[in-house]
Design an enzyme around this catalytic site. Structure first.
Site, PDB file in Angstrom:
ATOM      1  N   ASP A 282       0.831  -1.203   0.000  1.00 57.15           N
ATOM      2  CA  ASP A 282       0.000   0.000   0.000  1.00 57.15           C
ATOM      3  C   ASP A 282       0.871   1.261   0.000  1.00 57.15           C
ATOM      4  O   ASP A 282       0.511   2.279  -0.590  1.00 57.15           O
ATOM      5  CB  ASP A 282      -0.899  -0.023   1.239  1.00 57.15           C
TER       6      ASP A 282
ATOM      7  N   ASP B 204       2.516   1.606  -3.865  1.00 55.27           N
ATOM      8  CA  ASP B 204       1.837   1.982  -5.120  1.00 55.27           C
ATOM      9  C   ASP B 204       2.018   3.468  -5.448  1.00 55.27           C
ATOM     10  O   ASP B 204       2.257   3.844  -6.597  1.00 55.27           O
ATOM     11  CB  ASP B 204       0.353   1.564  -5.135  1.00 55.27           C
TER      12      ASP B 204
ATOM     13  N   ASP C 251      -6.824   4.133  -4.750  1.00 52.93           N
ATOM     14  CA  ASP C 251      -6.029   3.814  -3.560  1.00 52.93           C
ATOM     15  C   ASP C 251      -6.867   4.047  -2.299  1.00 52.93           C
ATOM     16  O   ASP C 251      -6.969   3.171  -1.424  1.00 52.93           O
ATOM     17  CB  ASP C 251      -4.764   4.695  -3.566  1.00 52.93           C
TER      18      ASP C 251
ATOM     19  N   ASP D 229      -8.452   1.308   0.270  1.00 53.80           N
ATOM     20  CA  ASP D 229      -8.093   1.387   1.706  1.00 53.80           C
ATOM     21  C   ASP D 229      -9.324   1.122   2.571  1.00 53.80           C
ATOM     22  O   ASP D 229      -9.257   0.427   3.579  1.00 53.80           O
ATOM     23  CB  ASP D 229      -7.557   2.786   2.061  1.00 53.80           C
TER      24      ASP D 229
END
Ligand SMILES: CC(C)CCC[C@@H](C)CCC[C@@H](C)CCC[C@@H](C)CCOC[C@@H](COP(=O)(O)O[C@@H]1[C@H](O)[C@H](OP(=O)(O)O)[C@@H](O)[C@H](O)[C@H]1O)OCC[C@H](C)CCC[C@H](C)CCC[C@H](C)CCCC(C)C
Ligand SMILES: Nc1ccn([C@@H]2O[C@H](COP(=O)(O)O)[C@@H](O)[C@H]2O)c(=O)n1
Ligand SMILES: [Mg+2]
Ligand SMILES: [Mg+2]
EC number: 2.7.8.39
Length: 186
Positions: free
Chosen positions: A64, A67, A85, A89
């Protein structure tokens, strides 16, 4: 809190990202891989394997963090990538708490309080930034802290304590963001 150490780990993340860039992996593909890893962590929680779940989740958290680095290094940052993203999450946060509760590792009520608190914290940032507050990355338990609390307590097979802590700290963070948003937007 941990957000301010981003620059300290930036160089290491860039080293890790280089082979991924060479492979031609896109940032959005890496975002998806990160989500799949986190979902795998949630699966292990659902089956009561706290320590394996913690290691998988730690790996997922690293991806995470990678990226965005991949996006910057390959100059492929995009507004959709940022949206993806953040959206993934939320799926990951929800799945992890669901998995922990489903696995009987903590009471459903506590998981729900932790989940609402976590989502509230993220929503406040998004909504305030839309109103022009500038980056509202403030508070005692942003996502990185919440994840680390879950990971560390799960490594000790006491993720129940971790969820209790997240439930309290997320709500404290929600009030901290509320106060800060009032200051910036009034
Ligand atoms: C098991 C092994 C195979 C793997 C081992 C790997 C190790 C080397 C571990 C290193 C991991 C470390 C480098 C990364 C950990 C980060 C992790 C804890 C958190 C992941 O955060 C991801 C990232 C994304 O943040 P972003 O701002 O993009 O996301 C925003 C967020 O979702 C917001 O939510 P909220 O408002 O806060 O609720 C949303 O609102 C936004 O929309 C959304 O954009 O963050 C990356 C940067 C980190 C903050 C940097 C943290 C640096 C720390 C110093 C990391 C310390 C990690 C320790 C070394 C790990 C020790 C673990 C052990 C168990 C003791
Ligand atoms: N698929 C992606 C993922 C991220 N980004 C960009 O990176 C920022 C987030 O970086 P992290 O290190 O916190 O993950 C995000 O705001 C985007 O600018 C991207 O473009 N595509
Ligand atoms: Mg990311
Ligand atoms: Mg993410």
């Amino acid at each position: 809190m941990l957000n301010k150490y981003r620059s300290n780990v930036k160089g290491y993340l860039e080293i890790l990202v280089k082979p991924l860039a060479k492979m031609g992996l896109t940032p959005n593909q890496l975002t998806l891989i990160g989500l799949l890893i986190s979902l795998t962590g949630a699966y292990f929680f659902a089956h009561g394997s706290q320590q394996i779940a913690a290691l998988v989740l730690l790996f997922g958290s690293l991806v995470d963090a990678l990226d965005g680095t991949l996006a910057r290094v390959t100059r492929k940052s995009s507004r959709f990538g940022a949206f993806l993203d953040s959206t993934f999450d939320r799926i990951s946060d929800g799945a992890v708490l669901f998995g922990i509760a489903y696995g009987g590792l903590v009471k459903w009520e506590i998981a729900v309080i932790a989940l609402i608190g976590s989502y509230l914290v993220s929503y406040e940032r998004c909504r305030a930034e839309r109103e022009g507050s500038s980056t509202l990355a403030v508070g005692i338990a942003e996502r990185a802290e919440r994840l680390l609390i879950i990971i560390i307590t799960a490594l000790f097979k006491r993720v129940d304590i971790g969820v209790y802590i997240v439930a309290v700290l997320a709500w404290i963070t929600a009030f901290q963001r509320l106060r800060e948003a009032k200051k910036r937007l009034s």
